[in-house]
Design a protein around this motif. Structure first.
Motif, PDB file in Angstrom:
ATOM      1  N   ASP A 139      11.578 -19.796  -8.321  1.00 44.87           N
ATOM      2  CA  ASP A 139      11.368 -19.776  -6.872  1.00 44.87           C
ATOM      3  C   ASP A 139      10.127 -20.573  -6.491  1.00 44.87           C
ATOM      4  O   ASP A 139      10.112 -21.269  -5.469  1.00 44.87           O
ATOM      5  CB  ASP A 139      11.234 -18.336  -6.379  1.00 44.87           C
ATOM      6  CG  ASP A 139      12.561 -17.587  -6.407  1.00 44.87           C
ATOM      7  OD1 ASP A 139      13.580 -18.174  -6.007  1.00 44.87           O
ATOM      8  OD2 ASP A 139      12.586 -16.428  -6.843  1.00 44.87           O
ATOM      9  N   ARG A 140       9.073 -20.493  -7.310  1.00 47.67           N
ATOM     10  CA  ARG A 140       7.852 -21.262  -7.039  1.00 47.67           C
ATOM     11  C   ARG A 140       8.113 -22.746  -7.214  1.00 47.67           C
ATOM     12  O   ARG A 140       7.593 -23.573  -6.448  1.00 47.67           O
ATOM     13  CB  ARG A 140       6.725 -20.805  -7.975  1.00 47.67           C
ATOM     14  CG  ARG A 140       5.398 -21.511  -7.718  1.00 47.67           C
ATOM     15  CD  ARG A 140       4.259 -20.807  -8.451  1.00 47.67           C
ATOM     16  NE  ARG A 140       4.321 -21.000  -9.882  1.00 47.67           N
ATOM     17  CZ  ARG A 140       3.699 -22.004 -10.525  1.00 47.67           C
ATOM     18  NH1 ARG A 140       2.983 -22.892  -9.840  1.00 47.67           N
ATOM     19  NH2 ARG A 140       3.778 -22.110 -11.833  1.00 47.67           N
ATOM     20  N   VAL A 141       8.908 -23.109  -8.199  1.00 51.46           N
ATOM     21  CA  VAL A 141       9.250 -24.507  -8.409  1.00 51.46           C
ATOM     22  C   VAL A 141       9.887 -25.093  -7.157  1.00 51.46           C
ATOM     23  O   VAL A 141       9.519 -26.175  -6.677  1.00 51.46           O
ATOM     24  CB  VAL A 141      10.205 -24.666  -9.609  1.00 51.46           C
ATOM     25  CG1 VAL A 141      10.716 -26.096  -9.712  1.00 51.46           C
ATOM     26  CG2 VAL A 141       9.509 -24.253 -10.910  1.00 51.46           C
ATOM     27  N   VAL A 142      10.852 -24.356  -6.599  1.00 53.63           N
ATOM     28  CA  VAL A 142      11.585 -24.843  -5.430  1.00 53.63           C
ATOM     29  C   VAL A 142      10.709 -24.819  -4.176  1.00 53.63           C
ATOM     30  O   VAL A 142      10.802 -25.710  -3.320  1.00 53.63           O
ATOM     31  CB  VAL A 142      12.867 -24.016  -5.228  1.00 53.63           C
ATOM     32  CG1 VAL A 142      13.553 -24.376  -3.922  1.00 53.63           C
ATOM     33  CG2 VAL A 142      13.818 -24.237  -6.409  1.00 53.63           C
ATOM     34  N   ALA A 143       9.841 -23.817  -4.069  1.00 53.14           N
ATOM     35  CA  ALA A 143       8.992 -23.707  -2.878  1.00 53.14           C
ATOM     36  C   ALA A 143       7.879 -24.748  -2.876  1.00 53.14           C
ATOM     37  O   ALA A 143       7.618 -25.396  -1.854  1.00 53.14           O
ATOM     38  CB  ALA A 143       8.401 -22.298  -2.797  1.00 53.14           C
ATOM     39  N   PRO A 179      17.853 -30.763  -3.633  1.00 57.23           N
ATOM     40  CA  PRO A 179      18.598 -31.951  -4.079  1.00 57.23           C
ATOM     41  C   PRO A 179      17.874 -32.768  -5.147  1.00 57.23           C
ATOM     42  O   PRO A 179      18.532 -33.417  -5.962  1.00 57.23           O
ATOM     43  CB  PRO A 179      18.777 -32.752  -2.782  1.00 57.23           C
ATOM     44  CG  PRO A 179      18.812 -31.700  -1.712  1.00 57.23           C
ATOM     45  CD  PRO A 179      17.808 -30.673  -2.152  1.00 57.23           C
ATOM     46  N   ALA A 180      16.555 -32.732  -5.164  1.00 55.23           N
ATOM     47  CA  ALA A 180      15.813 -33.500  -6.168  1.00 55.23           C
ATOM     48  C   ALA A 180      16.143 -33.057  -7.587  1.00 55.23           C
ATOM     49  O   ALA A 180      15.971 -33.822  -8.538  1.00 55.23           O
ATOM     50  CB  ALA A 180      14.307 -33.369  -5.922  1.00 55.23           C
ATOM     51  N   ARG A 211      28.537 -28.181  -4.970  1.00 51.56           N
ATOM     52  CA  ARG A 211      27.408 -28.200  -4.025  1.00 51.56           C
ATOM     53  C   ARG A 211      26.402 -29.303  -4.328  1.00 51.56           C
ATOM     54  O   ARG A 211      25.467 -29.524  -3.548  1.00 51.56           O
ATOM     55  CB  ARG A 211      26.690 -26.845  -4.042  1.00 51.56           C
ATOM     56  CG  ARG A 211      27.532 -25.689  -3.527  1.00 51.56           C
ATOM     57  CD  ARG A 211      26.780 -24.376  -3.633  1.00 51.56           C
ATOM     58  NE  ARG A 211      25.549 -24.375  -2.836  1.00 51.56           N
ATOM     59  CZ  ARG A 211      24.637 -23.402  -2.869  1.00 51.56           C
ATOM     60  NH1 ARG A 211      24.830 -22.364  -3.673  1.00 51.56           N
ATOM     61  NH2 ARG A 211      23.552 -23.463  -2.123  1.00 51.56           N
ATOM     62  N   LEU A 212      26.581 -30.003  -5.434  1.00 51.68           N
ATOM     63  CA  LEU A 212      25.593 -30.999  -5.841  1.00 51.68           C
ATOM     64  C   LEU A 212      25.740 -32.296  -5.048  1.00 51.68           C
ATOM     65  O   LEU A 212      26.844 -32.806  -4.862  1.00 51.68           O
ATOM     66  CB  LEU A 212      25.731 -31.301  -7.333  1.00 51.68           C
ATOM     67  CG  LEU A 212      25.506 -30.131  -8.294  1.00 51.68           C
ATOM     68  CD1 LEU A 212      25.570 -30.622  -9.738  1.00 51.68           C
ATOM     69  CD2 LEU A 212      24.188 -29.437  -8.021  1.00 51.68           C
TER      70      LEU A 212
END
Length: 250
Positions: A139-143, A179-180, A211-212
């Protein structure tokens, strides 16, 4: 921290008469014999864990040797020490060492290969290893989306094929929001099908694949979708399924 560990490893080897020269390494015992980094790793890396040091300092010194030599064998000695009678190694030092090197802006092949074939293929360790290097803080990675965190996520996703689907699916579902990370998630899904020990649930994997956001010419996307839609879980448990998909999608 990595530079400190590297310099500590350099001093440790020098104290044992081992030093780098222009074309490799030499030891004081046989100064006329040129050694490769792999030979140095096989001869000395295991000795780190016999040092009269705090256990965490031994782990940090071992990772310093990995930085210095860039040899997979150093990670083998770390794994051996973790499973030895004196193990397990301190978890904070062990997994901090992996995370730091997965985030570093330099080659990490020895680290990712170690994760893949040693920690992820072994189902007694794969859940802990995956959670430590990605699952616990996905979650931290994405945030935060910092480049070091994204770099770590990409590397872990791409070698995560052998990890049990129930372990990695929550992280996969989280990173699909970014998306990255989609190209790396695609490679993780593809490896989950192709790896000898790959693991996936076809319907759930297909839902993620759809979804990619990927370039239209992404190789093997259509074939992967074909085998997942047909309910195949693994290339080796469904001989011929991929070849059928190639023919159908050509």
């Amino acid at each position: 921290m990595e530079m400190q560990a590297l310099e500590a490893a350099r001093r440790w080897l020098a104290a044992r008469g081992v030093r780098r020269v222009r074309d490799g390494w030499v030891s004081d015992e046989r100064p006329d014999v040129l050694l490769t980094a792999n030979q140095v790793a096989h001869s000395w890396a295991g000795d780190v864990f016999a040092e009269d040091l705090d256990a965490a300092d031994r782990v940090r010194l071992a990772f310093g040797l990995l930085d210095l030599l860039d040899e997979y064998w150093v990670t083998c000695e770390i794994r051996f020490a973790n499973g030895s009678a004196d193990g397990p190694l301190p978890a904070d030092a062990l997994w901090d060492g992996y995370r730091q090197r997965l985030e570093a802006d330099r080659d990490a092949e020895a680290v990712t290969y170690s994760l893949w074939v040693d920690w992820f293929e072994d189902h007694t360790t794969s859940a802990t290893a995956f959670d430590e290097v990605l699952g616990n803080d996905v979650d931290r990675v994405v945030a935060e989306r910092s480049e070091p965190l994204l770099r770590r996520a990409r590397r872990v996703l791409e070698c995560s094929g052998p990890v049990r689907w129930t372990v990695k699916e929550p992280a996969y579902r989280t990173v699909v929001r970014l998306p990255a990370l989609h190209p790396s998630l695609f490679r993780g899904l593809r490896a989950s099908f192709h790896d000898v020990y790959g693991d996936l649930e076809p319907a759930a994997a297909l839902a993620l694949l759809d979804r990619l956001e990927l370039p239209a010419n992404t190789r093997h996307r259509a074939e992967l979708r074909h085998v997942l839609a047909a309910g195949h879980e693994n290339h080796f448990s469904s001989p011929g399924a991929w070849d059928d998909a190639v023919r159908s999608c050509s």
